[in-house]
Design an enzyme around this catalytic site. Structure first.
Site: not given
Length: 446
Positions: A63, A95, A237, A311
Site C-alpha cells: 500500500h 484502497n 496474509h 503488506d
C-alpha cells in the site's frame, strides 16, 4: 548501450547456488557463465566476490498510499525504500483515495508510477458490490489482478453481498486476491471490549478481537466459493495455524487454483511483542500467537504457503500513537523484509534457495509475470547483491520510508543489501540511492 558485468558472484537461482559472472546489456541478462570477459571500455564492472546475487524480489502486496493519502507515503518514496530492501517489483493495492475501482482511476495510478517509481510496478483493480462491469474491462495482460476485501475494507470496498461475490468469482479469469476476516465477528468482539474498556482497549486484545475464528470463517468461505466456481483464488496474509488446513502442497504452484501468502510480520512477531511494540505492530489480520507463527513457518517450508510478501502499509507515528480504536492498522516493511528473511537463514530456519523461491520465483509464477523473478538469459535484469556478513542496525537515520519509522528499529540484521539493479541500472548501493527511476510497468503472460 548500457552494459554491466557482475563478477565472482554466488548466484542463487532455481534451487542452486553457483559461482559465476553475469553480463547485462540494455536492461536484459545477456550471458550467465562461470567466467565472462567483456572488452568494451564502457562496461560497468561490479566485483561481487564473497557476495550473493539474488533475483530482484517481487512483492505482491503493498500500500503506497498514492493518490489521496500522500502525507503517509507516495509511490516515489516507498518504491525508493523498496529498492533499498532488494524489492525490484511491487503490486500495489486499490484502497487509495479515490479507490482504484474504475479503469480511469487505475490508469491514473499507472501514469503516476511511470513518472516516479524507482521499481517495476503493477496495481490491483478493486472490486466492490457494484462494479462488475468495470472488472470485466480489465486487460489481464496489463494488470496484476483483482483485489477483494472480504473484511476490514476502507470506503465502500467491502464486498459483502454473497450474490455479487459469486458472480465476480464466476465471471473473471483474473487472479482474485482476498483479505479474509469476518466482519460480523470483528464487530461483535469490538463491541464487547469497547463496552469494557471504552476506546482505550489494550492492544493485547487485538488478536482476540480480530480472532482466529474471524479469519477462518472468511478464508474458508472464500476457498469454498473458489472451488464451487473454479475461480483462481489467492488468499493474502494468512495469520493462523487453523487456516492452513485449507491449502495444499500436492501439486506444483503453476497448477494450483487456490494459493496463499504469508507476510514478514506474521513470521517475525507474536502476541508477546505487543507489550513492547504496542500499536506499531497493529496489523489486520492481527499478529497472533507464537504457535501460529511456528505453524506458518512450517507451512512456508512445506509449500502450503506459496509466497512471502510485506503488506507494506505505512501510517504516521502520530496516527499510530492514538488509542486502540483510533490507531490505524498497518506498518512499513519493504526496506526490511529481505534482511529479516536472511536473518532466519542465519538461524538455520530457511535456506537461501527457499527464500529466493518464495520471494522471487513464486510471485512471478503465481501472477504470470513476464520475464522477471529469475536470473535467466533473456530476462529483465532485476537483481540484488547481498553481503551475508555485514551487520547493521535499523534506526531512524537509515529508515527510508516517508513515515520515518520502522517496527524493526533497534534490530541488528546480519546481512546487508549492497546493490540493487532495476532493468540493468544500478539504483541503490550501500545506503546510497541513485536518482534513477528505471521502473517499468509489469506485463503478464496470460
Amino acid at each position: 548501450m548500457n552494459t554491466v558485468l557482475i563478477k565472482n558472484a554466488n548466484i542463487v537461482n532455481e534451487g542452486t547456488i553457483f559461482n559465476g559472472d553475469v553480463y547485462i546489456e540494455n536492461g536484459i541478462f545477456k550471458e550467465i557463465a562461470s567466467q565472462i570477459t567483456v572488452k568494451s571500455p564502457n562496461v560497468q564492472i561490479i566485483d561481487a566476490k564473497g557476495k550473493y546475487l539474488l533475483p530482484g524480489v517481487i512483492d505482491d502486496q503493498v500500500h503506497f498510499r498514492e493518490p489521496g493519502l500522500t502525507h503517509k507515503a507516495t509511490i516515489e518514496t516507498e518504491s525508493r525504500a523498496a529498492v533499498a530492501g532488494g524489492i525490484t517489483s511491487f503490486i500495489e493495492m486499490p484502497n487509495t483515495v479515490p479507490q482504484t475501482t474504475t479503469i480511469e482511476k487505475l490508469e491514473d495510478k499507472f501514469e503516476i508510477a511511470s513518472k516516479t517509481s524507482y521499481a517495476n510496478y503493477s496495481f490491483m483493480f478493486g472490486g466492490t458490490n457494484d462494479n462488475l462491469d468495470e472488472i470485466l474491462k480489465v486487460d489481464p495482460r496489463k494488470v496484476a489482478g483483482l483485489k477483494l476485501f472480504l473484511g476490514s475494507s476502507t470506503g465502500n470496498m467491502l464486498v459483502d453481498n454473497p450474490e455479487v461475490l459469486e458472480k465476480i468469482f464466476s465471471s473473471t479469469d483474473l487472479v482474485i486476491s482476498v483479505h479474509c476476516e469476518d466482519e460480523q465477528t470483528i464487530r461483535d468482539n469490538t463491541a464487547k471490549y469497547k463496552a469494557k474498556y471504552g476506546d482505550d482497549i489494550p492492544i493485547e486484545m487485538h488478536p482476540v478481537i480480530r480472532s482466529e475464528e474471524a479469519c477462518y470463517i472468511s478464508s474458508s468461505n472464500a476457498v469454498a466459493l473458489a472451488k464451487k466456481t473454479g475461480a483462481r483464488l489467492h488468499v493474502f496474509h494468512l495469520s493462523t495455524a487453523k487456516e492452513l488446513e485449507l491449502f495444499s502442497n500436492d501439486i506444483p504452484l503453476k497448477d494450483k487454483k487456490i494459493t496463499a501468502e504469508v507476510c514478514i510480520h506474521h513470521l517475525w512477531f507474536s502476541d508477546a511483542d505487543y507489550k513492547e511494540k504496542g500499536t506499531l505492530i497493529k496489523w489486520n489480520p492481527a499478529v497472533k500467537t507464537a504457535k501460529d507463527r511456528s505453524a506458518l513457518f512450517e507451512a512456508l517450508l512445506d509449500d502450503r504457503l506459496d509466497v512471502i510478501a510485506t503488506d507494506h502499509a505505512p501510517h504516521t507515528t502520530e496516527e499510530k500513537e492514538n488509542v486502540y480504536t483510533k490507531a490505524p492498522s498497518g506498518g512499513p516493511l519493504v526496506q526490511h523484509a529481505l534482511p529479516a528473511m536472511l536473518e532466519f537463514y542465519h538461524k538455520d530456519k530457511i535456506s537461501l534457495e527457499k527464500i529466493v523461491e518464495k520471494m522471487c520465483h513464486n510471485p512471478a509464477i503465481l501472477f504470470q509475470v513476464e520475464k522477471r523473478g529469475y536470473i535467466k538469459e533473456g530476462y529483465h535484469a532485476d537483481a540484488v547483491l547481498v553481503d551475508l556478513n555485514a551487520p547493521w542496525t535499523v534506526d531512524k537515520d537509515n529508515v527510508a520510508y516517508k513515515c520515518g519509522w520502522s517496527p524493526f528499529e533497534g534490530t541488528t540484521f546480519t546481512s546487508r543489501i549492497t546493490h540493487t539493479l532495476i532493468n540493468g541500472s544500478l539504483v541503490y548501493e550501500d545506503f546510497k540511492f541513485y536518482d534513477v527511476k528505471n521502473g517499468q510497468r509489469l506485463t503478464f503472460d496470460r
